[in-house]
Design an enzyme around this catalytic site. Structure first.
Site, short mmCIF file in Angstrom:
data_model
loop_
_atom_site.label_atom_id
_atom_site.label_comp_id
_atom_site.label_asym_id
_atom_site.label_seq_id
_atom_site.Cartn_x
_atom_site.Cartn_y
_atom_site.Cartn_z
N CYS A 159 1.69 -7.36 -4.20
CA CYS A 159 2.10 -5.93 -3.95
C CYS A 159 3.39 -5.68 -3.43
CB CYS A 159 0.94 -5.17 -3.16
SG CYS A 159 0.89 -3.49 -3.66
N HIS A 173 -3.69 -6.85 -6.37
CA HIS A 173 -4.39 -7.35 -5.29
C HIS A 173 -5.16 -8.46 -5.65
CE1 HIS A 173 -2.29 -5.04 -1.96
NE2 HIS A 173 -2.74 -3.83 -3.02
N GLU A 196 -7.06 -10.49 -3.90
CA GLU A 196 -8.03 -10.28 -2.91
C GLU A 196 -8.99 -9.42 -3.11
OE1 GLU A 196 -5.12 -7.45 -0.99
OE2 GLU A 196 -4.93 -9.34 -2.15
#
Length: 194
Positions: free
Chosen positions: A77, A175, A177
């Protein structure tokens, strides 16, 4: 394997650490240059504003270290955006790893872009086993235009770089994650890079 997540005050660090742990690895949060240099893999996260994040990197003297790392490095990001030449956000210079300037989305689309979008044009070992048009999770108001170092694209009013690569440096606008199984696969691919 020693995995270091660069801790320079950017948000989102714990969720990346947990994502790495879900894959069966442990990760260290650190701003220690020696620890970062000794890592097998370095993750450069970021949630926040570009000019203040660059200020923190300068204060910790990491702005000189990061572009000279030789192991695989993954910017996430804002981390990816800071690896570019410049950003319109706060009109700040970046680390100059990727030869592209980060710009703001036009007023024709709602910013920030928040939520799921598709990635395509996948061109890297980072996306091994990931199919075209998989969904990934994004939150951003600025983007890197498509350039020579683009390895994946997404579309939000304009086609833009969803991921970049130059040598051992990788960057993803999304992202991983927070991107479910696809994100976990991309993180695993990063850890598996030769």
């Amino acid at each position: 394997m020693k995995i270091v997540i660069i801790n320079y005050g950017a948000g989102n660090i714990q969720s990346i650490k947990f994502a790495i742990e879900r894959l069966g690895y442990s990760a260290i949060l650190s701003d220690d240059p020696n620890e970062i240099k000794e890592a097998d893999r370095v993750i450069f996260p970021g949630v926040g504003e570009a000019s203040s994040a660059m200020k923190k990197l300068r204060e910790t003297r990491l702005q000189d270290l990061i572009p000279n790392l030789s192991q695989p490095v993954l910017g996430i990001c804002l981390g990816m955006q800071l690896m570019c030449n410049r950003s319109e956000e706060g009109n700040t210079s970046g680390l100059g790893i990727f030869d592209v300037d980060v710009v703001r989305f036009s007023k024709n689309v709602k910013v920030p872009q928040i939520g799921w979008n598709q990635i395509q044009g996948l061109k890297s070992e980072l996306f091994r086993g990931v199919t075209e048009k998989e969904h990934i999770y994004l939150v951003h108001s600025y983007y890197a235009p498509i350039c020579n170092e683009t390895i994946a694209t997404s579309e939000y009013g304009v086609d833009y770089s969803a991921a970049l690569q130059k040598d051992n440096f990788y960057g993803v606008q999304f992202h991983p994650e927070k991107s479910s199984e696809v994100g976990a696969k991309i993180l695993q691919n990063f850890l598996d890079l030769k």
